[in-house]
Design a protein around this motif. Structure first.
Motif, PDB file in Angstrom:
ATOM      1  N   ALA A  94       0.814  -1.218   0.000  1.00 48.31           N
ATOM      2  CA  ALA A  94       0.000   0.000   0.000  1.00 48.31           C
ATOM      3  C   ALA A  94       0.848   1.270   0.000  1.00 48.31           C
ATOM      4  CB  ALA A  94      -0.930  -0.003   1.218  1.00 48.31           C
ATOM      5  N   SER A  95       2.061   1.190   0.533  1.00 51.14           N
ATOM      6  CA  SER A  95       2.923   2.369   0.585  1.00 51.14           C
ATOM      7  C   SER A  95       3.686   2.589  -0.714  1.00 51.14           C
ATOM      8  CB  SER A  95       3.896   2.268   1.761  1.00 51.14           C
ATOM      9  OG  SER A  95       4.840   1.247   1.539  1.00 51.14           O
ATOM     10  N   GLY A  96       3.468   1.689  -1.680  1.00 53.98           N
ATOM     11  CA  GLY A  96       4.084   1.873  -2.982  1.00 53.98           C
ATOM     12  C   GLY A  96       5.486   1.311  -3.114  1.00 53.98           C
ATOM     13  N   ARG A  97       5.866   0.428  -2.216  1.00 51.36           N
ATOM     14  CA  ARG A  97       7.191  -0.189  -2.323  1.00 51.36           C
ATOM     15  C   ARG A  97       7.260  -1.067  -3.570  1.00 51.36           C
ATOM     16  NH1 ARG A  97       9.798   3.050   1.003  1.00 51.36           N
ATOM     17  NH2 ARG A  97       9.137   2.828   3.135  1.00 51.36           N
ATOM     18  N   ALA A  98       8.453  -1.282  -4.047  1.00 51.35           N
ATOM     19  CA  ALA A  98       8.659  -2.114  -5.230  1.00 51.35           C
ATOM     20  C   ALA A  98       8.269  -3.560  -4.935  1.00 51.35           C
ATOM     21  CB  ALA A  98      10.122  -2.055  -5.655  1.00 51.35           C
ATOM     22  N   PHE A  99       7.813  -4.248  -5.978  1.00 48.69           N
ATOM     23  CA  PHE A  99       7.427  -5.652  -5.837  1.00 48.69           C
ATOM     24  C   PHE A  99       8.581  -6.478  -5.274  1.00 48.69           C
ATOM     25  CE2 PHE A  99       7.534  -9.948  -7.606  1.00 48.69           C
ATOM     26  CZ  PHE A  99       6.379 -10.461  -7.036  1.00 48.69           C
ATOM     27  N   ASN A 100       9.799  -6.236  -5.745  1.00 54.46           N
ATOM     28  CA  ASN A 100      10.953  -7.000  -5.271  1.00 54.46           C
ATOM     29  C   ASN A 100      11.236  -6.757  -3.793  1.00 54.46           C
ATOM     30  OD1 ASN A 100      11.432  -8.395  -7.629  1.00 54.46           O
ATOM     31  ND2 ASN A 100      12.795  -6.824  -8.451  1.00 54.46           N
ATOM     32  N   THR A 101      10.920  -5.572  -3.290  1.00 55.26           N
ATOM     33  CA  THR A 101      11.077  -5.297  -1.859  1.00 55.26           C
ATOM     34  C   THR A 101      10.128  -6.187  -1.065  1.00 55.26           C
ATOM     35  OG1 THR A 101      11.726  -3.012  -2.264  1.00 55.26           O
ATOM     36  CG2 THR A 101      10.897  -3.530  -0.061  1.00 55.26           C
ATOM     37  N   GLU A 102       8.873  -6.211  -1.481  1.00 56.41           N
ATOM     38  CA  GLU A 102       7.882  -7.040  -0.799  1.00 56.41           C
ATOM     39  C   GLU A 102       8.268  -8.520  -0.873  1.00 56.41           C
ATOM     40  OE1 GLU A 102       3.157  -8.185  -1.024  1.00 56.41           O
ATOM     41  OE2 GLU A 102       3.909  -6.551  -2.250  1.00 56.41           O
ATOM     42  N   LYS A 103       8.724  -8.960  -2.026  1.00 54.45           N
ATOM     43  CA  LYS A 103       9.124 -10.350  -2.218  1.00 54.45           C
ATOM     44  C   LYS A 103      10.292 -10.719  -1.309  1.00 54.45           C
ATOM     45  CE  LYS A 103      10.792 -13.311  -5.932  1.00 54.45           C
ATOM     46  NZ  LYS A 103      11.143 -13.349  -7.354  1.00 54.45           N
ATOM     47  N   THR A 104      11.283  -9.839  -1.229  1.00 59.87           N
ATOM     48  CA  THR A 104      12.440 -10.089  -0.373  1.00 59.87           C
ATOM     49  C   THR A 104      12.042 -10.119   1.099  1.00 59.87           C
ATOM     50  OG1 THR A 104      13.932  -9.074  -1.972  1.00 59.87           O
ATOM     51  CG2 THR A 104      14.726  -9.234   0.296  1.00 59.87           C
ATOM     52  N   TYR A 105      11.246  -9.153   1.522  1.00 62.05           N
ATOM     53  CA  TYR A 105      10.799  -9.116   2.911  1.00 62.05           C
ATOM     54  C   TYR A 105       9.971 -10.343   3.256  1.00 62.05           C
ATOM     55  CZ  TYR A 105      12.287  -4.290   3.872  1.00 62.05           C
ATOM     56  OH  TYR A 105      13.013  -3.153   4.095  1.00 62.05           O
ATOM     57  N   ALA A 106       9.114 -10.781   2.329  1.00 61.25           N
ATOM     58  CA  ALA A 106       8.275 -11.951   2.586  1.00 61.25           C
ATOM     59  C   ALA A 106       9.137 -13.184   2.854  1.00 61.25           C
ATOM     60  CB  ALA A 106       7.344 -12.200   1.403  1.00 61.25           C
ATOM     61  N   GLY A 107      10.172 -13.370   2.057  1.00 67.13           N
ATOM     62  CA  GLY A 107      11.057 -14.513   2.264  1.00 67.13           C
ATOM     63  C   GLY A 107      11.789 -14.451   3.588  1.00 67.13           C
ATOM     64  N   ARG A 108      12.233 -13.274   3.948  1.00 65.72           N
ATOM     65  CA  ARG A 108      12.973 -13.125   5.214  1.00 65.72           C
ATOM     66  C   ARG A 108      12.065 -13.271   6.419  1.00 65.72           C
ATOM     67  NH1 ARG A 108      17.267  -8.479   3.282  1.00 65.72           N
ATOM     68  NH2 ARG A 108      18.270  -9.836   1.777  1.00 65.72           N
ATOM     69  N   ILE A 109      10.856 -12.765   6.311  1.00 69.74           N
ATOM     70  CA  ILE A 109       9.885 -12.937   7.400  1.00 69.74           C
ATOM     71  C   ILE A 109       9.566 -14.419   7.569  1.00 69.74           C
ATOM     72  CG2 ILE A 109       7.502 -12.507   8.105  1.00 69.74           C
ATOM     73  CD1 ILE A 109       7.788  -9.720   6.771  1.00 69.74           C
ATOM     74  N   ALA A 110       9.397 -15.127   6.454  1.00 70.71           N
ATOM     75  CA  ALA A 110       9.111 -16.562   6.513  1.00 70.71           C
ATOM     76  C   ALA A 110      10.249 -17.317   7.189  1.00 70.71           C
ATOM     77  CB  ALA A 110       8.858 -17.106   5.116  1.00 70.71           C
ATOM     78  N   LEU A 111      11.486 -16.974   6.861  1.00 68.88           N
ATOM     79  CA  LEU A 111      12.631 -17.619   7.508  1.00 68.88           C
ATOM     80  C   LEU A 111      12.640 -17.347   9.012  1.00 68.88           C
ATOM     81  CD1 LEU A 111      15.509 -16.930   4.964  1.00 68.88           C
ATOM     82  CD2 LEU A 111      14.505 -19.150   5.547  1.00 68.88           C
ATOM     83  N   TYR A 112      12.369 -16.112   9.387  1.00 66.26           N
ATOM     84  CA  TYR A 112      12.351 -15.744  10.806  1.00 66.26           C
ATOM     85  C   TYR A 112      11.252 -16.498  11.555  1.00 66.26           C
ATOM     86  CZ  TYR A 112      11.645 -12.982  15.014  1.00 66.26           C
ATOM     87  OH  TYR A 112      11.481 -12.595  16.312  1.00 66.26           O
ATOM     88  N   LEU A 113      10.055 -16.535  10.974  1.00 64.76           N
ATOM     89  CA  LEU A 113       8.947 -17.223  11.638  1.00 64.76           C
ATOM     90  C   LEU A 113       9.214 -18.727  11.728  1.00 64.76           C
ATOM     91  CD1 LEU A 113       5.923 -15.317  10.101  1.00 64.76           C
ATOM     92  CD2 LEU A 113       6.862 -15.080  12.410  1.00 64.76           C
TER      93      LEU A 113
END
Length: 52
Positions: free
Chosen positions: A21-40
């Protein structure tokens, strides 16, 4: 088919939706999603209780 072992993490999903929603790049969201998944996954595997 999605494995029943996996569950949607509401807080992580909301965070990623906020990035989108804040307009971040798709690759930013994709990278964060992977890192959040690893952390969880790490937390789950090591018995770390998450707030919320």
């Amino acid at each position: 088919m999605v494995d029943e072992e996996f569950a949607l993490h509401v807080e992580a999903s909301a965070y990623l939706a906020g990035l989108r929603a804040s307009g971040r790049a798709f690759n930013t969201e994709k990278t964060y999603a992977g890192r959040i998944a690893l952390y969880l996954s790490y937390c789950l595997g090591h018995g770390v209780d998450l707030p919320g």
